[in-house]
Design an enzyme around this catalytic site. Structure first.
Site, short mmCIF file in Angstrom:
data_model
loop_
_atom_site.label_atom_id
_atom_site.label_comp_id
_atom_site.label_asym_id
_atom_site.label_seq_id
_atom_site.Cartn_x
_atom_site.Cartn_y
_atom_site.Cartn_z
N CYS A 18 0.89 -1.32 0.09
CA CYS A 18 -0.01 -0.11 0.13
C CYS A 18 0.65 1.26 0.16
O CYS A 18 1.67 1.33 0.72
CB CYS A 18 -0.90 0.27 1.12
SG CYS A 18 -1.91 -1.45 1.39
N ARG B 121 5.50 0.03 -5.34
CA ARG B 121 5.18 -0.63 -3.97
C ARG B 121 4.29 -1.92 -4.27
O ARG B 121 4.58 -2.79 -3.45
CB ARG B 121 4.72 0.26 -3.18
CG ARG B 121 5.66 1.37 -2.75
CD ARG B 121 4.99 2.48 -1.99
NE ARG B 121 4.73 1.92 -0.53
CZ ARG B 121 5.45 2.01 0.45
NH1 ARG B 121 6.61 2.38 0.20
NH2 ARG B 121 5.14 1.20 1.52
N TRP C 291 -2.61 -2.94 -1.61
CA TRP C 291 -2.18 -4.28 -1.85
C TRP C 291 -2.99 -5.12 -0.84
O TRP C 291 -2.84 -4.86 0.61
CB TRP C 291 -0.77 -4.11 -1.46
CG TRP C 291 -0.27 -5.52 -1.81
CD1 TRP C 291 0.36 -6.01 -3.03
CD2 TRP C 291 0.25 -6.90 -0.89
NE1 TRP C 291 0.98 -7.15 -2.93
CE2 TRP C 291 0.77 -7.79 -1.62
CE3 TRP C 291 -0.06 -6.90 0.33
CZ2 TRP C 291 1.09 -8.81 -1.17
CZ3 TRP C 291 0.14 -8.37 1.13
CH2 TRP C 291 0.88 -9.09 0.28
N ASN D 135 -1.98 2.57 5.40
CA ASN D 135 -1.01 1.33 5.06
C ASN D 135 -0.68 0.79 6.45
O ASN D 135 -0.11 1.36 7.26
CB ASN D 135 0.24 2.20 4.31
CG ASN D 135 1.41 1.19 4.21
OD1 ASN D 135 1.05 -0.10 4.37
ND2 ASN D 135 2.57 1.78 4.00
N GLY D 136 -0.77 -0.57 6.28
CA GLY D 136 -0.47 -1.38 7.58
C GLY D 136 -1.53 -2.28 7.78
O GLY D 136 -2.45 -2.41 6.99
N GLU E 56 19.36 -16.83 -5.85
CA GLU E 56 19.03 -15.60 -6.08
C GLU E 56 18.55 -15.69 -7.39
O GLU E 56 17.80 -15.16 -7.76
CB GLU E 56 20.30 -14.58 -5.87
CG GLU E 56 19.99 -13.06 -6.46
CD GLU E 56 18.67 -12.59 -5.82
OE1 GLU E 56 18.17 -12.89 -4.93
OE2 GLU E 56 18.30 -11.38 -6.31
N LYS F 279 15.06 -14.44 -8.86
CA LYS F 279 14.94 -13.55 -10.05
C LYS F 279 14.03 -14.06 -11.17
O LYS F 279 13.03 -13.16 -11.56
CB LYS F 279 16.23 -13.25 -10.47
CG LYS F 279 16.68 -11.85 -10.71
CD LYS F 279 16.73 -10.74 -9.40
CE LYS F 279 15.55 -10.83 -8.51
NZ LYS F 279 16.06 -10.04 -7.12
N GLU G 255 10.00 -14.84 -9.62
CA GLU G 255 9.08 -13.74 -9.38
C GLU G 255 8.75 -12.80 -10.31
O GLU G 255 7.55 -12.32 -10.40
CB GLU G 255 9.89 -12.99 -8.19
CG GLU G 255 11.00 -12.14 -8.79
CD GLU G 255 11.67 -11.27 -7.52
OE1 GLU G 255 11.07 -10.98 -6.60
OE2 GLU G 255 12.65 -11.10 -7.64
N HIS H 159 19.06 -36.60 -3.89
CA HIS H 159 18.30 -37.01 -3.00
C HIS H 159 16.90 -36.87 -2.96
O HIS H 159 16.21 -36.65 -2.15
CB HIS H 159 18.89 -36.39 -1.55
CG HIS H 159 20.37 -36.71 -1.34
ND1 HIS H 159 20.77 -37.97 -0.89
CD2 HIS H 159 21.44 -36.23 -1.61
CE1 HIS H 159 22.08 -38.05 -0.74
NE2 HIS H 159 22.34 -36.91 -1.40
N LYS I 39 6.89 -4.04 -3.17
CA LYS I 39 8.21 -3.53 -3.08
C LYS I 39 8.81 -3.46 -1.61
O LYS I 39 9.73 -3.90 -1.03
CB LYS I 39 8.71 -2.25 -3.73
CG LYS I 39 9.73 -1.91 -3.60
CD LYS I 39 10.83 -2.69 -4.55
CE LYS I 39 12.30 -2.15 -4.49
NZ LYS I 39 13.27 -3.12 -4.93
#
Ligand code: F6R
Length: 608
Positions: free
Chosen positions: A2, A27, A75, A101-102, A481, A485, A488, A504, A603
Site C-alpha cells: 500500500c 510498491r 495491496w 498503509n499497514g 538468487e 529472480k 518472481e 536425494h 516492493k
C-alpha cells in the site's frame, strides 16, 4: 505494499495525488483511490486494477475538484481486491475520509464493538474500523479523536485523514509503516516514500512512530501521542527526480541492472581509504570486534540470499560462526543470543516488517545490532544501533538487483574488516582483495555488454515449465538468487538446489529438455560440480553453465556457457548474478510479463 499520498495547498489536489500514486506504483497494488475535498464535500473515486483505470474514471482527476485530498494504492490483506475494499474509506456520514498503509490487528474486536453501537460497515477491510472509530471519538477536535484512536488500535499504520469540519487541514500519523511529509511552494504533502513528493520538494520530514502531523497549505505542525507539540528537522534529499525515472530504459529493472557498476562503486569507495577498510558507521572498537563470538544475519528474500553468501565470506575470512536466518523465522525460534553475539539485519527498504521485528527482538535482548540498509531514514536505519548504508539510490523495480549487489559489497567489506582486526588474514591478502573489489564494477560492465546473447538464449525458455539452478557453497547462494529472480517476474516455476543434494530427491523432476542452470565459480568445488552437471545431463537436462573464464572443460557437458571474469573466490557472486538477472529479465520480457510490477508482489513488505 500500500502507498499513501496526500496534498493540501493552492493547486488542484487530484492530479498531484494521481501523480504521487504513479510514483508509488512500484510498491505493488491491486486497486487505487482518491478522495478530494472542495471545502464542502469530500468526493471519492476508487477502482480495482491499475491506476490507469482510476485516471480514466476521473478524467485525470478533473472530476474531483478541490485543493485538499488523499490517495491510496492498495495491496489487499483484509478483503479481496475490489472497488468497495479499495481506499479511501469513509465514516457513515462521509465527513471523515481515511487512507491506510499497514494492518490493524485488533480490528475484528473493535468492529464488533462499533457494530453494537450501531455503526455499519460496507467493506471487509481493517481500515474502515479506523474511519468509524475516529467518528466515534470525534467531538470537534481532530487531534483528540486521532490520539484516542491511536490508544485503541493495535498493529501498524500510516494514515492520511481529512475531516469535513476542518477544511484547510490534513492529518497524518504513523506507527510501524513508513510516512514522510514535505513542504513545497504553495502546499504540503504526505507520502509513503520520497519519489512521490520529489517533483515538488526535496525537504522532507521523516515521521517517527506515534507522531502526528497537521498539514496546512503553508505550515506543518507536529504532535506526539499526548497531543503535545513537537519540533522536527527536515532532511534534504540528495538524489533527484531522474534517479527515480526510467531514463529511456524499457523497465526500471533493466535500468537498475545497468546501474550496478555505479552502485557498487558508490558503496565501496567511501569505505576504502589509503588502501585500508574504514567502516566508521560500524561504531565498534577493535576490541569490540574481537569480542564477537557469533554473528546472526537476518533478512528476507534476496536480502536473505546475500546473507547466505556472507556466511561463507565471514566464516572463510574472519573465522566467526555465522547463522543466517529468515527474519520471519528468527524471532519465533527463541534464538540463543548473548552479549558476544552480533545481529546484522539486511534490508533495501528498511521497512520490511519481519526484519524490523527481528531487529527489535534482538535489541530487546541486549544484542548489538547493525543494519545494512538502502533507504536513508527508514525504520531499520533509525532503530539499529548502527547503520551501514548501501548507496544504490532509489530502487523502483519490485525485483531487487542493484540493492542486492550493494548489500553483497557491504557484507564483503564487513567480513574483511573483521578478518583484518582479528588477524585471520594477512595484510597482503586484504590488499589483493581490495584490488579485486575495485575491479568488480568494470567486470560487471563487461558482463552487461553481452545482454543480446542472453536475450536470445532467454527467448528459447519463455515456455519452460520448470527451471532448476544448482551450485555448491557460494554458488548455491547465487543459485538461490538466480532462481528467485526468474520465478518472481516470469512466473515460471523454479528451484535452487545445493548441487550435491539434487540426487536425494529432486533429480526425479529432471526430464528431456528441462533447463538446469549450473553455477561453477568455486575452483575447489569445480570437479564435484562437473560430476553433478553430468548427472543431470545424462537425464536429459539442457544445461546453462556460469563459470570462471578458462574453465572450458564444462563445455563438454553444458549446452551454453557464460564465462565470468576471474576474481577472488569470495566475490564471484557479484559477477555470476549479472547473467542470471538478465536471464530472468529477458524470460519475463519474452513472456510479456509486467516486469517491474509482478503480480501479488510488493516492493516494501510492511506486514508480517
Ligand atoms: C526479490 C526482492 C525481495 C526482497 C525482500 C526483502 O527480488 O526484492 O525478496 O529482497 O522482500 O526486502 P527488503 O530488502 O526491502 O527488506
Amino acid at each position: 505494499m500500500c502507498g499513501i499520498v496526500g496534498y493540501i495547498g493552492k493547486e488542484q489536489a487530484a492530479p498531484i495525488l494521481l501523480d504521487g500514486l504513479d510514483k508509488l506504483e512500484y510498491r505493488g497494488y491491486d486497486s487505487a483511490g482518491i478522495a478530494v475535498f472542495d471545502g464542502e464535500t469530500i468526493q471519492l473515486a476508487k477502482a480495482r486494477g491499475r491506476l490507469k483505470v482510476l485516471r480514466e474514471m476521473t478524467h485525470g482527476g478533473e472530476m474531483l475538484p478541490g485543493t485538499c485530498g488523499i490517495g491510496h494504492t492498495r495491496w489487499a490483506t483484509h478483503g479481496i481486491p475490489s472497488d468497495t475494499n479499495a481506499h479511501p474509506h469513509f465514516n457513515g456520514t462521509e465527513s471523515i475520509a481515511v487512507v491506510h498503509n499497514g494492518i490493524i490487528e485488533n480490528y475484528l474486536k473493535i468492529k464488533k464493538q462499533l457494530q453494537e453501537k450501531g455503526y455499519e460497515f460496507v467493506s471487509e477491510t481493517d481500515t474502515e474500523v479506523v474511519a468509524h472509530l475516529l467518528d466515534y471519538y470525534y467531538k470537534g477536535n481532530p487531534l483528540e479523536a486521532i490520539t484516542r484512536m491511536m490508544h485503541r488500535v493495535e498493529g501498524s499504520y500510516a494514515l492520511g485523514i481529512m475531516f469535513k469540519e476542518h477544511p484547510g487541514k490534513l492529518y497524518a500519523v504513523r506507527k510501524d509503516s513508513p510516512l514522510i511529509v514535505g513542504r513545497a511552494q504553495g502546499g504540503s504533502l504526505i507520502a509513503s516514500d520520497v519519489p512521490a513528493v520529489l517533483k515538488y520538494t526535496r525537504n522532507v520530514y521523516f515521521i517517527q512512530n506515534e507522531e502526528i502531523v497537521c498539514l496546512e497549505e503553508d505550515r506543518l505542525n507536529f504532535f506526539n501521542v499526548d497531543s503535545d507539540p513537537i519540533e522536527k528537522e527536515p532532511v534534504t534529499i540528495q538524489w533527484d527526480v531522474s534517479a527515480a525515472e526510467k531514463a529511456g530504459y524499457e523497465h526500471f529493472m533493466l535500468k537498475e541492472i545497468y546501474e550496478q557498476p555505479k552502485a557498487v562503486l558508490d558503496t565501496l569507495n567511501p569505505r576504502i581509504r589509503d588502501g585500508k577498510i574504514e567502516i566508521e558507521e560500524l561504531g565498534m572498537t577493535d576490541e569490540e570486534i574481537r569480542s564477537i563470538r557469533k554473528i546472526f544475519i537476518v533478512a528476507c528474500g534476496s536480502a536473505y540470499h546475500t546473507g547466505v553468501t556472507a556466511k561463507y565470506v565471514f566464516e572463510g575470512l574472519a573465522r566467526i560462526p555465522v547463522e543466517v536466518d529468515l527474519a520471519s523465522e528468527f524471532r519465533y525460534r527463541n534464538p540463543i543470543l548473548d552479549e558476544e553475539t552480533m545481529l546484522i539485519v539486511v534490508s533495501q527498504s528498511g521497512e520490511t516488517a519481519d526484519t524490523l521485528a527481528a531487529l527489535r527482538e534482538a535489541k530487546m535482548r541486549g544484542v548489538r545490532t547493525l543494519g545494512i540498509v538502502n533507504v536513508v531514514g527508514s525504520s531499520i536505519a533509525r532503530e539499529a544501533d548502527n547503520v551501514m548504508y548501501t548507496w544504490a539510490g532509489p530502487e523502483i523495480a519490485v525485483a531487487t538487483t542493484k540493492a542486492y549487489s550493494t548489500q553483497l559489497i557491504a557484507e564483503y567489506l564487513l567480513a574483511m574488516k573483521f578478518a583484518q582486526v582479528r588477524g585471520t588474514v594477512s595484510q597482503e591478502e586484504i590488499d589483493e582483495m581490495i584490488c579485486d573489489l575495485k575491479e568488480l564494477p568494470v567486470h560487471i560492465s563487461m558482463l552487461l555488454d553481452h545482454k543480446e546473447k542472453l536475450q536470445r538464449f532467454a527467448n528459447r525458455y519463455v515456455a519452460a515449465k520448470d527451471i532448476f539452478f544448482i551450485g555448491r557453497g557460494i554458488d548455491y547462494a547465487i543459485s538461490l538468487e538466480g532462481s528467485l529472480k526468474l520465478k518472481e517476474i516470469s512466473y515460471i516455476h523454479s528451484e535452487a538446489y545445493a548441487a550435491g543434494e539434487l540426487k536425494h530427491g529432486t533429480i526425479s523432476l529432471i526430464e528431456e529438455g528441462t533447463l538446469v542452470a549450473a553455477v561453477l565459480t568455486q575452483e575447489d568445488l569445480y570437479k564435484k560440480m562437473l560430476s553433478n552437471v553430468v548427472e543431470v545431463k545424462t537425464r536429459g537436462a539442457f544445461l546453462l553453465a556460469v563459470t570462471n573464464a578458462g574453465n572450458t572443460e564444462v563445455e563438454k557437458a553444458a549446452d551454453y556457457v557464460i564465462y565470468i571474469p576471474k576474481t577472488n573466490k569470495y566475490f564471484t557472486n557479484s559477477l555470476a548474478v549479472i547473467p542470471l538477472q538478465l536471464f530472468g529479465y529477458y524470460v519475463a520480457l519474452g513472456k510479456g510479463c509486467d516486469v517491474d510490477k509482478p503480480r501479488n508482489l510488493a516492493k516494501s513488505v510492511t506486514v508480517e
